[in-house]
Design a protein around this motif. Structure first.
Motif, PDB file in Angstrom:
ATOM      1  N   LEU A 128      36.743  30.342  33.691  1.00 55.12           N
ATOM      2  CA  LEU A 128      35.482  30.786  34.584  1.00 55.12           C
ATOM      3  C   LEU A 128      34.398  30.786  33.490  1.00 55.12           C
ATOM      4  N   ALA A 129      34.702  31.662  32.576  1.00 55.31           N
ATOM      5  CA  ALA A 129      33.747  31.953  31.551  1.00 55.31           C
ATOM      6  C   ALA A 129      33.380  30.730  30.661  1.00 55.31           C
ATOM      7  N   TYR A 130      34.175  29.733  30.132  1.00 59.20           N
ATOM      8  CA  TYR A 130      33.895  28.514  29.675  1.00 59.20           C
ATOM      9  C   TYR A 130      32.920  27.786  30.697  1.00 59.20           C
ATOM     10  N   GLU A 131      33.433  27.827  31.800  1.00 58.86           N
ATOM     11  CA  GLU A 131      32.719  26.739  32.745  1.00 58.86           C
ATOM     12  C   GLU A 131      31.141  27.397  32.762  1.00 58.86           C
ATOM     13  N   ALA A 132      31.094  28.845  32.689  1.00 54.73           N
ATOM     14  CA  ALA A 132      29.691  29.230  32.927  1.00 54.73           C
ATOM     15  C   ALA A 132      28.838  29.211  31.563  1.00 54.73           C
ATOM     16  N   ALA A 133      29.674  29.011  30.676  1.00 52.66           N
ATOM     17  CA  ALA A 133      28.915  28.988  29.339  1.00 52.66           C
ATOM     18  C   ALA A 133      28.482  27.165  29.046  1.00 52.66           C
ATOM     19  N   LEU A 134      29.351  26.546  29.685  1.00 51.92           N
ATOM     20  CA  LEU A 134      28.913  25.188  29.731  1.00 51.92           C
ATOM     21  C   LEU A 134      27.967  24.544  30.502  1.00 51.92           C
ATOM     22  N   LEU A 135      27.687  25.258  31.631  1.00 55.26           N
ATOM     23  CA  LEU A 135      26.673  25.165  32.519  1.00 55.26           C
ATOM     24  C   LEU A 135      25.668  26.014  32.547  1.00 55.26           C
ATOM     25  N   SER A 136      25.390  26.770  31.349  1.00 58.45           N
ATOM     26  CA  SER A 136      24.271  27.748  31.311  1.00 58.45           C
ATOM     27  C   SER A 136      22.813  27.227  31.179  1.00 58.45           C
ATOM     28  N   GLY A 137      22.682  26.175  30.763  1.00 61.25           N
ATOM     29  CA  GLY A 137      21.486  25.445  30.619  1.00 61.25           C
ATOM     30  C   GLY A 137      20.923  24.592  31.614  1.00 61.25           C
ATOM     31  N   MET A 138      21.897  24.642  32.782  1.00 58.25           N
ATOM     32  CA  MET A 138      21.629  23.911  34.212  1.00 58.25           C
ATOM     33  C   MET A 138      21.219  24.956  35.139  1.00 58.25           C
TER      34      MET A 138
END
Length: 167
Positions: A128-138
């Protein structure tokens, strides 16, 4: 409409009668998927000794409970050989167990062991942290739009291929 969305909506360019890959959505999806998978695979492999198929199988079993290999194929969209290899590796590590199938004596079900469930509980927050990092600019709206559009693309691909949807 933003320039990014406008660029996504236009048709792929053709240069001198040839398709321009950077404008071809199936290619872009594949490249993006591979980049994300490589990023996450390194983390799972380095820290937990898991391949992406093994992690997917663990995650599906943690969410859905024991299932046959065929059901795992349908749920993960991975092929039978990939599921079989992932399961064998996880069984060797005692993260997964083969159980008798009550309704079909010729079949078996795959189930997480207690150790497999503990590993899932350790990895899930990292995923979930990886997902959050990937989506952080959106924005939340962009994330929702991506999820909606990916679902629609998947449904269209299934419809066009004549395959039945994963259950």
């Amino acid at each position: 409409m933003s320039a990014e969305i406008s660029a996504l909506r236009r048709a792929p360019k053709v240069a001198d009668g040839h398709l321009v890959l950077d404008d071809y959505l199936p290619y872009r999806l594949s490249v993006a998927s591979n980049a994300v998978s490589r990023l996450i695979a390194r983390a799972y492999e380095d820290r937990f000794g898991l391949t992406i198929p093994q992690w997917r199988l663990i995650a599906v079993l943690a969410e859905d409970g024991p299932m046959t290999p065929g059901a795992a194929v349908a749920r993960t969209a991975m092929d039978k050989v990939t599921i079989s290899r992932a399961a064998q590796g996880l069984i060797r590590r005692r993260l997964l167990a083969r159980e008798a199938h009550e309704a079909d004596g010729r079949s078996h079900r795959l189930a997480l062991t207690d150790e497999g469930a503990r590993l899932h509980a350790e990895i899930a927050p990292l995923a979930l942290a990886y997902e959050a990092a990937l989506l952080s600019g959106m924005t939340p709206g962009e994330v929702a739009a991506i999820k909606l559009l990916l679902g629609r693309l998947e449904a269209a691909a299934i419809r066009l291929s004549g395959d039945s949807p994963a259950s």
